[in-house]
Design a protein around this motif. Sequence first.
Motif, mmCIF file in Angstrom:
data_model
loop_
_atom_site.group_PDB
_atom_site.id
_atom_site.type_symbol
_atom_site.label_atom_id
_atom_site.label_comp_id
_atom_site.label_asym_id
_atom_site.label_seq_id
_atom_site.Cartn_x
_atom_site.Cartn_y
_atom_site.Cartn_z
ATOM 1 N N ALA A 140 0.838 -1.204 0.000
ATOM 2 C CA ALA A 140 0.000 0.000 0.000
ATOM 3 C C ALA A 140 0.872 1.254 0.000
ATOM 4 N N THR A 141 1.915 1.238 0.832
ATOM 5 C CA THR A 141 2.805 2.403 0.906
ATOM 6 C C THR A 141 3.553 2.586 -0.413
ATOM 7 N N ALA A 142 4.044 1.474 -0.979
ATOM 8 C CA ALA A 142 4.746 1.559 -2.266
ATOM 9 C C ALA A 142 3.829 2.111 -3.353
ATOM 10 N N SER A 143 2.540 1.789 -3.290
ATOM 11 C CA SER A 143 1.592 2.300 -4.288
ATOM 12 C C SER A 143 1.498 3.814 -4.222
ATOM 13 N N ALA A 144 1.405 4.345 -2.997
ATOM 14 C CA ALA A 144 1.324 5.803 -2.846
ATOM 15 C C ALA A 144 2.609 6.465 -3.348
ATOM 16 N N LEU A 145 3.747 5.867 -3.016
ATOM 17 C CA LEU A 145 5.031 6.427 -3.466
ATOM 18 C C LEU A 145 5.105 6.385 -4.990
#
Length: 261
Positions: A213-218
């Motif tokens: 999820a965090t990688a998606s936002a980045l």
Amino acid sequence: MTYAALLDQLRRESPLVHCITNYVAMNFAANVLLAAGASPAMVHAPEEAGEFARIAGAVTINIGTLSSHWLEGMRAAAEAANESGKPWVLDPVAHFATTFRSKAVEELLALRPTVIRGNASEIMALAGNASSGRGVDSGDSVERAEASATSLAQRTRAVVAITGEVDFVTDGRDALRIAGGSALMPKVTAMGCALTCLIGGFVAVAPASPLIATASALACFGVAGSQAAQQAAGPGSFAWRFIDALAALDGNTLQAQVMPA
Ligand SMILES: Nc1ncnc2c1ncn2[C@@H]1O[C@H](COP(=O)(O)OP(=O)(O)OP(=O)(O)O)[C@@H](O)[C@H]1O
Ligand SMILES: Cc1ncsc1CCO
Ligand SMILES: [Mg+2]
């Protein structure tokens, strides 16, 4: 689960993201969440922050313009998120700069954030290492901070993201690097703060996969940042082009930004 599928899910579900962010970032961060497809609410009063956190999909807490009153609201929101099983994201803005901030961050860390996002200096200092940060801007490279992120993730059991020229994110075991973005991004205030809020949007739709999820936002910031920079004349036109690029983002472009570290 692909990054494209997660962005689709964010747009479809439009999660309510409870943001406690700073005065500088509030407007820009809310517009970033709307452009990406989430539903932002900026709520920090201690009288209501706990109650609000219970109805949100995720909470984000940023100490950029901290006061005692706000800190009370942050505590209430983080505790309520924990009690209701909601993920929450911590942005420890310039926590090393004053005693008040470092004590506040220590207290918030004890409330077990799901994700911690900061610039390289903030993450190095949070892991107990020397850093060259001055105020809210980073004085260190992401590469120098990677070992700090890993040890911080292992100690806190949070996913830790460092942003900069190439971002780094880890859960203490697996790690990813995210390319893209633009040198204009650190010239626009609150880009990082807005990204923290968008991480909240993605963990709200994928609470069981905080690393992805965090990688998606980045990756969203990486792609939209590169696209906006192509036509921007400077930081001012970059900022509005960035919002437009986020709103028009093609999820199929996200995967290429991410590589295993
Ligand atoms: N030199 C750079 N090249 C490409 N992208 C960058 C660069 N510096 C920052 N970014 C991107 O800018 C975004 C914000 O990260 P940054 O590390 O600047 O946050 P920050 O320092 O916490 O910002 P702020 O405190 O102003 O909100 C991230 O998406 C990051 O990848
Ligand atoms: C400039 C600034 N000052 C406190 S918070 C903030 C936004 C970037 O972190
Ligand atoms: Mg910051």
